[in-house]
Motif scaffolding. Structure first.
Motif, PDB file in Angstrom:
ATOM      1  N   GLY A   3      37.471  46.100  45.445  1.00  0.00           N
ATOM      2  CA  GLY A   3      36.868  45.241  44.427  1.00  0.00           C
ATOM      3  C   GLY A   3      35.840  45.993  43.617  1.00  0.00           C
ATOM      4  O   GLY A   3      34.892  46.532  44.166  1.00  0.00           O
ATOM      5  N   CYS A   4      36.041  46.047  42.307  1.00  0.00           N
ATOM      6  CA  CYS A   4      35.090  46.742  41.440  1.00  0.00           C
ATOM      7  C   CYS A   4      35.181  46.125  40.047  1.00  0.00           C
ATOM      8  O   CYS A   4      35.865  45.122  39.858  1.00  0.00           O
ATOM      9  CB  CYS A   4      35.398  48.235  41.386  1.00  0.00           C
ATOM     10  SG  CYS A   4      36.936  48.622  40.532  1.00  0.00           S
TER      11      CYS A   4
ATOM     12  N   CYS B 184      38.956  51.480  42.907  1.00  0.00           N
ATOM     13  CA  CYS B 184      38.262  51.187  44.162  1.00  0.00           C
ATOM     14  C   CYS B 184      39.226  51.150  45.335  1.00  0.00           C
ATOM     15  O   CYS B 184      38.805  51.005  46.474  1.00  0.00           O
ATOM     16  CB  CYS B 184      37.514  49.867  44.060  1.00  0.00           C
ATOM     17  SG  CYS B 184      38.601  48.444  43.887  1.00  0.00           S
TER      18      CYS B 184
ATOM     19  N   CYS C 110      38.886  46.062  38.412  1.00  0.00           N
ATOM     20  CA  CYS C 110      39.827  45.041  38.893  1.00  0.00           C
ATOM     21  C   CYS C 110      39.174  43.668  38.934  1.00  0.00           C
ATOM     22  O   CYS C 110      39.721  42.733  39.505  1.00  0.00           O
ATOM     23  CB  CYS C 110      40.352  45.422  40.265  1.00  0.00           C
ATOM     24  SG  CYS C 110      39.058  45.643  41.499  1.00  0.00           S
TER      25      CYS C 110
ATOM     26  N   CYS D 151      44.004  48.364  42.995  1.00  0.00           N
ATOM     27  CA  CYS D 151      43.104  49.001  42.026  1.00  0.00           C
ATOM     28  C   CYS D 151      43.008  50.502  42.278  1.00  0.00           C
ATOM     29  O   CYS D 151      42.745  50.940  43.395  1.00  0.00           O
ATOM     30  CB  CYS D 151      41.724  48.360  42.117  1.00  0.00           C
ATOM     31  SG  CYS D 151      40.533  49.055  40.979  1.00  0.00           S
TER      32      CYS D 151
END
Ligand SMILES: [Zn+2]
Lengths: 345, 799
Positions: A271-272, A267, A275, A264
């Protein structure tokens, strides 16, 4: 007469000093040094003097004249500068007012993405190939290992014009046409273009969208070459610290087939929302060209192999710029389009 | 495909991996897991309750006051469900319980009566309404009588489960069954697959004593197995079966239908159950339908059949549309006691055709279309017989009635390990390859440095060497593939001259202040030809989704103008858009003549520098200047010739010509067109890029910067208003001789000081000789020739 001369000098110098602007000073010059001025008069009056006194007196008058002239010029420089300054002062403008606008337009965001991808692959020695948007069933499906009745044809419900003619559902027919035209020779191309599928338009679907595909055919092209090429692409397009991963997938025209994710870019993999908390973003589909596709275009699939990849500029633009609705690309709201003016260099 | 992990564990050891981790492993090795759904998410403190009494609420008609034993205590709960009754076992959310969506259950008073919790429907537990059995769809769910009061509903009824949602690609039809997924998971985790053990007691009577079978079209139906089961009691299925179906996205109906669906999910083999008595004839005949033969399918629709459709008949009339959907006339109902179970192999092409023809998709047809495993047809029938005897109290008649001409050998694929490694660019060891094929349960022999692989029939997708390469690579791990670049000769790459020119056009227009738009190629029949420069037949889609998107455009302008209106309607008054794209004209062969065009539409102010009092509205000449500049940029001399077109202002329209050919149009919209489109003054242009780019302008030639001065003379003429400046300009140029280098209009006056119908145009003429400084006499001589020529032609010189 000498005394008269000195008096005159003192008087002139005082007036020079007293002049406050160019005009006054010019009047002083005319008054004392002009043709009708007292100094000229004195010189004229010299004829009345005895001959032996004339040179002495002449020299004396000249000295006075020179001194007055010098003082006057000195003063003139100052006053002229003062005059210019006053003029400039009066010409002062409000530099905070807006400039005269220069009308500028800019490319559509999809063009921007497509050209960026084109240029990137051109720098790696690819040529750009294009083909018709209204295509023969043969090039759109059959030549790509999708014979009539193949279940994978369901993946892309199509707009037919007649039994054998349709709006292309992907840019892959350009690959099929190029392969056929090259008659067994190596290929390195990128194919951008509009494609069409039977979808109802909503925030994530569009019956018309764009694709860009790549095809490389040559001796001993390996799956590792595909991975390496995609890795270069991902880094150039999305940043040097991007990683890629391949996942198995299925396309009728490639075997093996993969989908490529990139780490991604928002981030970095933590993890955000971009994504969906996975750290990875799906970017494109790819694979090794299916031997049936090679053979159908007249290639000896034992001798020449190849890879192909394809992606959607809409998706890339949506991810890259955070665009929430695919319909924005086709409504041409100026407030949308004009946001894509500036460079990102 | 929805896969319940609890169910999957019956066939394969999932090593108790957390569901998300199991999902990730499946995704990385071949089948994308789209979602991991925790069925118990948000659920807590949900128990089995027994409704001891149930009375009407004195203050509310639709509410009932129930005394519910929730294990140890009896609580009063108010319930509004229409089907609540004393004596039921129900699902109770006790005070403190949570339900999906974050709802918290608290003690409450409802119209003055205390309520200690809530009696739940399945929907309230997060199950989709379309999956809830019809009997409970509008109310609470009633548990079986043996449900233990006070026990946890989640663990007792399999809601403590996680479902993996698989996004299957069309090649992986094998994974459209629990067993198929078990094989995949087994290969990933290196675990064995346990098949269901099938045992049941058969009756003495043979199935063949009750049923005869005739297959009329073995090419479309090479295998048909029928089993007869009698003494069946049609009722609700046990909870575990209902839960597994709901977890798989299937709505429970009754035990017979549920069993056929269960086996479908388990084996991937579609089954159908007929009511034997409704079949009437004791015969099954499979044949092609007759033209216009009728059948009413289970969904209640009467369908007119064609010769393409394969039907199951009772020897007289159709009782099912083979492989797609059963007929209503032999449907299993609560009165059914004897059934015929059908398990068959239908050719995928035939099913696909029928399914498409009737626009009818079912779980059965979607599997047949992709091809079922020929070796599971018979086991699936046996499995159904077993479940019918276990769950529905059925007595299975001995044997099957069977027609079997189906070839089902395993396919042999030979591939050399070197080939595998050379295509992957890897160095996988031979033993590792063997190990992976073993895990997939592909029988493998090594012969003469070749792997000879027998592919199980469940994997219809494995056909050639490359398929084996993919199997090995995906289980070895795509992460292990190195990154290399093709070792081909380096090629220069680049854009074609056409592509290059297109980019030049784009950047020129953007530099000139236009925004690039993109519009749809499909439009309505009505607007397809509006503003089209060439008139050809319309190209319509066979099956458009709407009239608005039914026909291919022949001009870019209609949609571009829609975009302008879209903006002005949103109070952007000044809009200047351009688009490049294809228009679609009928060609010589079946393909269309796709011609790339560029179009511009502009309205409002072109320049708005209000505080300096400088404002310029768009007009014909603003756009004409842009077009002229484009010609200059491309090194092409574009001409303008008075023109006409529907929708454009008759006095303000011109053809854009190149070497005498019309290649474009420019003009102001006709006032009535502006009104229809809700636009103010709008100027448009469309030009064929294909025509424009035909011209090869060749290399640029430098001419020396002039060493001698040029001399300018002006002429002002009074002309009739209908005389065009361009005509005069041409006249001047032709009369001016070699020395005349440039002619420009520098003034135009049409006012009170002139006679009516006259205008004054002033030209500035530049004379220049590259060889020397011109003398006044030379210029005067040349200029007088021009003046004379103008006078000859009737122009009046203004002094
Ligand atoms: Zn992220």
């Amino acid at each position: 007469m000498e005394a008269q001369l000195n008096e005159l000098k003192t008087e002139a110098l005082e007036k020079i000093k007293a002049a406050t602007n160019v005009k006054e000073l010019t009047a002083v010059r005319v008054a004392y040094l002009g043709k009708k001025g007292p100094i000229t008069d004195l010189l004229k009056g010299m004829g009345k003097l005895p001959a032996e006194e004339r040179p002495k007196m002449g020299a004396l008058v000249n000295v006075v004249r020179e001194e007055v002239t010098a003082q006057l010029e000195e003063r003139m420089v100052i006053l002229e500068e003062q005059a210019i300054n006053e003029k400039l002062q009066s010409e002062t403008i409000d530099i905070t007012l807006p400039g005269r606008p220069v009308k500028t337009g800019n490319a559509h965001p999809l063009t921007r993405v497509v050209e960026e991808i084109e240029d990137l692959f051109i720098s790696m020695g690819y040529e750009v190939e294009e083909g018709p948007e209204v295509e023969k069933d043969y090039y759109n499906f059959e030549a790509l290992n999708l014979p009539k009745g193949h279940p994978a044809r369901d993946m892309q419900d199509s707009f037919y014009i007649s039994e054998d003619i349709l709006l292309r559902t992907h840019t892959s027919p350009v690959q099929a046409r190029t392969m056929e035209a090259k008659g067994g020779e190596p290929i390195k191309i990128i194919c951008p273009g509009k494609v069409y599928r039977r979808d109802n338009d909503d925030a994530t679907h569009s019956h018309q969208f764009t694709q860009i595909e790549g095809l490389v055919i040559g001796e001993d092209i390996r799956m590792s070459d595909l991975k390496g090429t995609l890795s270069v692409f991902a880094k150039k397009m999305f940043g040097d610290d991007r990683e890629i991963r391949l996942r198995p997938s299925f396309f009728p025209f490639t075997e093996p087939s993969v989908e490529m994710d990139i780490s991604c870019f928002k981030c970095g993999g933590e993890g955000c929302n971009v994504c969906k908390k996975t750290g990875w973003i799906e970017i494109l589909g790819a694979g090794m060209v299916h031997p049936n596709v090679l053979e159908m275009a007249g290639y000896d699939s034992k001798r020449l192999t190849g890879f192909a990849f394809g992606m959607g500029p809409e998706r890339i633009a949506m991810l890259k710029y955070g665009i929430e609705d695919i319909r924005h690309f086709y409504t041409n709201d100026v407030r949308f389009l004009s946001q894509f003016e500036r460079t990102e260099v | 495909m929805l896969v319940s992990i609890k169910w999957l564990k019956e066939y394969v050891n999932t090593q108790d991996l957390p569901p998300a981790e199991l999902g990730e492993k499946i995704t990385r090795s071949g089948i994308e897991v789209d979602a991991v759904i925790d069925r118990s998410e948000g659920l807590s403190n949900i128990v089995v309750g027994y409704v001891e009494s149930c009375e009407k609420h004195p203050e509310a008609d639709k509410l009932a006051i129930c005394q519910v034993n929730v294990g140890g205590t009896v609580d009063q709960i108010i319930c509004g469900a229409p089907n609540i009754a004393a004596g039921q076992h129900v699902i109770v959310a006790r005070p403190g319980a949570t339900l999906p969506g974050g709802m918290k259950i608290k003690k409450a008073k409802l119209r003055g009566e205390e309520s200690n919790g809530m009696i739940c429907s399945l929907q309230e537990l997060g199950i989709e309404g379309k999956l809830v059995p019809k009997a409970y769809a509008e109310g609470i769910y009633v548990l079986p009588e043996n449900a233990e009061v006070g026990s946890d509903v989640l663990t007792n009824f399999d809601l403590d489960d996680t479902v993996l949602e698989l996004g299957l690609t069309p090649n992986r039809a094998d994974a459209m069954s629990m067993l198929g997924v078990a094989y995949e998971v087994g290969a990933i985790l290196e675990e064995e697959v346990k098949l269901p053990e099938i045992t049941y007691k058969e009756a003495e009577d043979k199935a063949s004593s009750m049923l005869t079978l005739h297959i009329d079209s073995p090419e479309d139906n090479p295998l048909y197995v029928a089993k007869v089961v009698r003494g069946i009691e049609v009722k609700e299925s046990p909870m575990w079966l209902q839960q597994r179906l709901m977890a798989s996205g299937v709505r429970p109906h009754n035990n017979v239908v549920d069993i056929t669906n269960y086996v479908l999910m388990e084996y991937g083999q579609p089954l159908h159950a007929f009511d034997y008595d409704l079949l009437e004839t004791g015969n099954i005949t499979v044949r092609h339908a007759k033209t216009d033969e009728l059948i009413t399918t289970l969904d209640g629709n009467e369908r007119k059949l064609s010769l393409n459709n394969l039907v199951i008949t009772n020897g007289k009339k159709p009782v099912a549309l083979a492989g797609v959907m059963g007929g209503a006339n032999a449907e299993v109902s609560k009165d059914t006691t004897t059934i015929v179970i059908e398990s068959a192999y239908f050719a995928s092409g035939s099913i696909r055709q029928t399914s498409k023809e009737h626009n009818l998709r079912s779980d059965a047809s979607s599997r047949y279309e992709k091809g079922v495993d020929p070796n599971r047809v018979i086991p699936a029938a046996e499995r159904a017989a077993q479940l019918l005897s276990e769950i529905a109290g059925g007595e299975v008649l001995a044997g099957s009635v069977i027609f079997d001409q189906l070839k089902r050998e395993e396919r042999i694929v030979k591939v050399s390990p070197d080939f595998i490694n050379s295509r992957l660019g890897m160095k996988i060891r031979f033993d590792d390859m063997l190990g992976i094929l073993n895990r997939l349960q592909f029988k493998t022999e090594a012969m003469n440095n070749q792997l000879v692989i027998s592919v199980p029939t469940r994997r219809q997708d494995i056909q050639i060497e490359e398929d084996i390469i993919e199997e090995i690579a995906r289980l070895y791990g795509y992460d292990e593939i190195p990154s290399t670049l093709p070792e081909t000769a380096t090629t220069p790459g680049g854009l074609s001259p056409y592509q290059l020119k297109r980019r030049i056009v784009r950047s020129y227009l953007e530099g000139a202040g236009l925004l690039q738009a993109t519009t749809y190629s499909l439009t309505s029949e009505k607007s397809a030809t509006q503003f089209a420069m060439k008139h050809t037949e319309l190209t319509r889609l066979l099956m458009p989704m709407s009239e608005e998107r039914s026909t291919l455009r022949q001009s870019l302008l209609p949609h571009l103008l829609e975009s302008v209106t879209y903006n002005t309607a949103r109070r952007t008054d000044s809009v200047a858009l351009y688009e490049t794209g294809s228009v679609f004209l009928k060609g010589h062969d079946e393909l269309l003549n796709e011609e790339e065009h560029v179009a511009v539409a502009m309205t409002g102010l072109w320049l708005d520098n209000s505080w300096q009092g400088e404002k310029k509205a768009v007009d014909f000449f603003v756009l004409k200047g842009i077009v002229e500049g484009l010609g200059d940029k491309l090194g092409i001399a574009l001409d303008f010739e008075r023109g006409e077109m529907d929708g454009l202002h008759p006095g303000r329209t011109a053809y854009i010509t190149l070497d005498g050919h019309r290649i474009g149009i420019i003009g102001q919209l006709h006032p009535s067109e502006q009104k229809v489109r809700d636009l103010k003054t709008t100027i448009v242009m469309e030009l064929s890029l294909a025509e424009l780019f035909k011209e090869h302008t060749g290399p640029l030639k430098y001419t020396q910067v002039p060493r001698y001065p040029s001399i300018t003379r002006d002429i002002a003429l009074v002309l009739s208003k209908i005389v065009e400046a361009g005509t005069i300009e041409k006249l001047i140029r032709s009369a001016g001789g070699k020395l005349l280098k440039d002619v420009r209009v520098f003034d135009l006056y049409e006012g009170d000081n002139l006679e009516a119908g006259k205008k004054s145009v002033a030209f500035s003429l530049t004379y220049f000789d590259p060889e020397k400084t011109l003398t006044d006499e030379e210029v005067t001589a040349a200029h007088e020739k021009v003046v004379a020529r103008l006078k000859d032609s009737g122009a009046e010189l203004r002094s």
